[in-house]
Design an enzyme around this catalytic site. Structure first.
Site, PDB file in Angstrom:
ATOM      1  N   GLN A   1     -33.326 -37.130  16.413  1.00 42.78           N
ATOM      2  CA  GLN A   1     -34.222 -38.188  15.963  1.00 42.78           C
ATOM      3  C   GLN A   1     -35.097 -38.677  17.112  1.00 42.78           C
ATOM      4  OE1 GLN A   1     -32.415 -41.126  13.350  1.00 42.78           O
ATOM      5  NE2 GLN A   1     -30.706 -39.741  12.939  1.00 42.78           N
TER       6      GLN A   1
ATOM      7  N   GLU B   1     -30.038 -43.156  13.300  1.00 47.45           N
ATOM      8  CA  GLU B   1     -29.621 -43.751  14.573  1.00 47.45           C
ATOM      9  C   GLU B   1     -30.159 -45.176  14.607  1.00 47.45           C
ATOM     10  OE1 GLU B   1     -30.677 -41.478  17.973  1.00 47.45           O
ATOM     11  OE2 GLU B   1     -29.503 -39.729  17.380  1.00 47.45           O
TER      12      GLU B   1
ATOM     13  N   ALA C   1     -32.405 -48.516  26.878  1.00 55.71           N
ATOM     14  CA  ALA C   1     -31.227 -48.130  27.672  1.00 55.71           C
ATOM     15  C   ALA C   1     -31.664 -47.637  29.037  1.00 55.71           C
ATOM     16  CB  ALA C   1     -30.443 -47.043  26.951  1.00 55.71           C
ATOM     17  N   ALA C   2     -31.054 -48.177  30.089  1.00 60.25           N
ATOM     18  CA  ALA C   2     -31.385 -47.743  31.448  1.00 60.25           C
ATOM     19  C   ALA C   2     -31.005 -46.280  31.640  1.00 60.25           C
ATOM     20  CB  ALA C   2     -30.651 -48.616  32.469  1.00 60.25           C
TER      21      ALA C   2
ATOM     22  N   LEU D   1     -29.765 -42.950  33.543  1.00 63.94           N
ATOM     23  CA  LEU D   1     -28.890 -42.543  34.646  1.00 63.94           C
ATOM     24  C   LEU D   1     -29.717 -41.735  35.636  1.00 63.94           C
ATOM     25  CD1 LEU D   1     -25.744 -41.442  32.611  1.00 63.94           C
ATOM     26  CD2 LEU D   1     -25.938 -43.451  34.091  1.00 63.94           C
TER      27      LEU D   1
ATOM     28  N   ASP E   1     -20.088 -39.338  15.351  1.00 67.74           N
ATOM     29  CA  ASP E   1     -21.013 -38.350  15.923  1.00 67.74           C
ATOM     30  C   ASP E   1     -20.765 -38.155  17.415  1.00 67.74           C
ATOM     31  OD1 ASP E   1     -23.198 -36.573  15.898  1.00 67.74           O
ATOM     32  OD2 ASP E   1     -24.540 -38.144  16.606  1.00 67.74           O
TER      33      ASP E   1
ATOM     34  N   GLU F   1     -20.149 -36.330  28.623  1.00 67.16           N
ATOM     35  CA  GLU F   1     -20.585 -35.922  29.958  1.00 67.16           C
ATOM     36  C   GLU F   1     -19.773 -36.611  31.046  1.00 67.16           C
ATOM     37  OE1 GLU F   1     -24.767 -36.238  30.635  1.00 67.16           O
ATOM     38  OE2 GLU F   1     -25.303 -35.418  28.670  1.00 67.16           O
TER      39      GLU F   1
ATOM     40  N   ASP G   1     -25.093 -42.180  23.896  1.00 58.77           N
ATOM     41  CA  ASP G   1     -25.613 -41.869  22.567  1.00 58.77           C
ATOM     42  C   ASP G   1     -24.712 -42.452  21.468  1.00 58.77           C
ATOM     43  OD1 ASP G   1     -27.309 -40.920  20.679  1.00 58.77           O
ATOM     44  OD2 ASP G   1     -26.786 -38.802  20.901  1.00 58.77           O
TER      45      ASP G   1
END
Length: 548
Positions: free
Chosen positions: A236, A273, A356-357, A359, A425, A430, A445
């Site tokens: 999305q 989402e 969202a910051a 990484l 989902d 990671e 996510d």
């Protein structure tokens, strides 16, 4: 004499009629004097939930342990004994949060003492539940002394951060645009996104007491947008926004209202989402004591001046249009819902979204992607192996990286988070390569969480049910959040009020958190009854709480 009787009856009936008229007038006056209140967005959400009347799926209580229970198990039995009363209150979906019935019994732990004398004094001073929670010893256990190997970046590093081209996802380590400060640079000169990077270590993304996170959240919601591109990948639409201090954020636009539940006929892999789910997941992750989700803030974006006029992505720009209702809309390019039939529209040009910051770029801090062992089949009829084999976890325990280190416990933590949110989902996760197998899982996510509050997806708990493992620290914090003194719905509601788009969650979602938390505790109790407390609860706290 006979003629007087009809006259008396006539006046009697006339008097009764007059009394009835007077009573009716008094009732109408009282009703007219009652205050009329306009329904808020939160109340409208509650009314719609009551009208829906969907059944809540919760597991039946199971039998207790044989023999003399331990102190931990006795507490679990206390929670189980309140289960029947909680179901009755949940069926009404009361917006006044009737989940208090979950916690009528007080905790009787002699060894853990979750409510110390200092905590009781805080309550007398009317300190907020959230502040009291974060002052509890369970949330203030010091980390081991960090070595350079435990930190993702060193302040003395010679790495250089440079913005990539307009289609970038982050930062690369060549060029001269931005240099990571050296040890003698004043800390105040670092941008907040860089302070966030420097705070990442083997144990957490950021410290609970970090002042950087609050400042970073404010910047995410207010800082000037310099450039916008559509982020490639994913099913999305998502946008990468670069802010004025070179910081980058992932923007997810609003796709549905807070009081709109996901249809029961929609498969999890084709669900929307939700921007508010990303925001709520960040706050829930903090409250659970994990701190494994990058900072997320809500933002009200001007689609014209902050996206269309700032994008360098020609394809994205071509998808903008004005709707018949005179609203600014766009749809971008992605696998699901990126077409004229599913436009994203402002009112008339303002739109909510989550920021969202980012990484650090993988060229600076390589991340490894792992397939979740309890990944769903993502097929309309096919089932995954874990859904068919009740002993599936035995195989996972013998396989790397789960047969050593803390990886399996990390998956259970992630399971707890996902079940509370209703997120199905979680196909991959990671980790930072530098920390190898001795680190945490990144909880990234989370947009498909908080979609359905009237139904609990018990299959999300299968990793806990099959493996019967949990960190002792996680378990104790869950027990703390099930107590009336802290109560998960209350601290979550309070935490979410700090976001600029508050209210973030519809009230029934907050009530569902209490119900699902009790389900997790019941599941853990069942594991302890079958395997014993020592085998189920893995000690990650050392000698705690003996020293408190």
């Amino acid at each position: 004499m006979n003629q007087r009787i009809p006259k008396l009856m006539f006046w009697k009936y006339k008097l009764m009629l007059l009394i009835l008229i007077l009573i009716s007038l008094v009732l109408h006056v009282l009703i007219a004097l009652m205050p009329v209140q306009e329904l808020s967005r939160q109340e409208r959400c509650d009314r719609r939930t009551q009208a829906g009347g969907q059944r809540v799926n919760v597991p039946r209580n199971r039998s207790g342990m044989k023999g003399k229970p331990s102190k931990t198990n006795r507490e679990l039995q206390n929670y189980a004994s309140t289960r029947s009363s909680s179901r009755a209150s949940q069926s009404q979906a009361d917006s006044n949060d009737k989940s208090q019935s979950f916690h009528r019994k007080q905790q009787s732990r002699a060894n853990l003492r979750p409510e110390s004398k200092s905590q009781r004094e805080l309550y007398k001073l009317n300190v907020s539940k959230l502040a009291a929670l974060f002052q509890h010893p369970l949330y203030n256990i010091p980390l081991p002394t960090l070595t350079p190997d435990d930190q993702l970046f060193s302040i003395n590093s010679a790495e250089k951060f440079s913005p990539k081209s307009s289609d970038s996802d982050g930062w690369v380590s060549h060029g001269q645009e931005y240099v990571l400060p050296v040890a003698d640079s004043p800390v105040d000169s670092y941008p907040n996104w860089m302070k966030f990077f420097l705070g990442i270590n083997r144990h957490e993304l950021y410290s609970r007491n970090s002042s950087t996170i609050g400042s970073l959240l404010r910047e995410l919601s207010t800082s000037k947008v310099v450039s916008v591109v559509q982020k490639l990948g994913g099913t999305q639409l998502k946008l990468t926004m670069t802010l004025q201090d070179y910081g980058k954020a992932l923007f997810k636009p609003m796709k549905q209202t807070r009081d709109e539940e996901t249809s029961v006929d929609l498969f999890y892999f084709s669900d929307f989402e939700r921007h508010n789910a990303e925001i709520a997941a960040f706050h829930l992750d903090q409250i659970l004591g994990f701190r494994r989700i990058p900072p997320v803030s809500g933002r009200l974006v001007d689609l014209v001046t902050e996206i269309r006029d700032r994008t360098t992505d020609g394809h994205l720009e071509r998808t903008f249009f004005i709707s018949p209702a005179k609203n600014v809309c766009f749809y971008g390019d992605c696998s699901y819902y990126c077409d004229m039939e599913h436009p994203l529209c402002g009112k008339p040009k303002l739109m909510e979204g989550s920021m969202a910051a980012y990484l650090p770029d993988v060229k600076l801090a390589k991340r490894l992607s792992w397939r979740n062992p309890w990944r769903r089949s993502y097929h309309k009829t096919k089932k995954a192996k874990w859904e068919l084999d009740p002993d599936y976890c035995d195989q996972i325990k013998r396989s790397p990286p789960y047969k050593y280190g803390s990886r399996l416990l990390d998956v259970i933590d992630m399971t707890v988070l996902d079940f509370l949110m209703g997120n199905m989902d979680r196909h991959h996760y990671e980790t930072f390569q530098k920390f190898e197998n001795n680190s945490f899982i990144l909880h990234l996510d989370n947009g498909r969480g908080f979609g359905r509050h009237s139904q609990d997806e018990l299959s999300i708990l299968v990793p806990l049910q099959q493996c019967c493992r949990m960190r002792r620290g996680t378990f104790l914090r869950l027990q703390l959040l099930a107590s009336e003194s802290y109560r998960l719905s209350d601290v979550m509601r309070e935490s979410l009020q700090s976001d600029r788009l508050s209210p973030i969650l519809c009230e029934p979602h907050l009530i569902a958190l209490n119900r699902r938390l009790l389900t997790i505790l019941e599941t853990t109790k069942d594991c302890i009854s079958r395997h014993g407390e020592r085998k189920v609860l893995q000690n990650d706290l050392g000698a705690w709480p003996a020293r408190h």
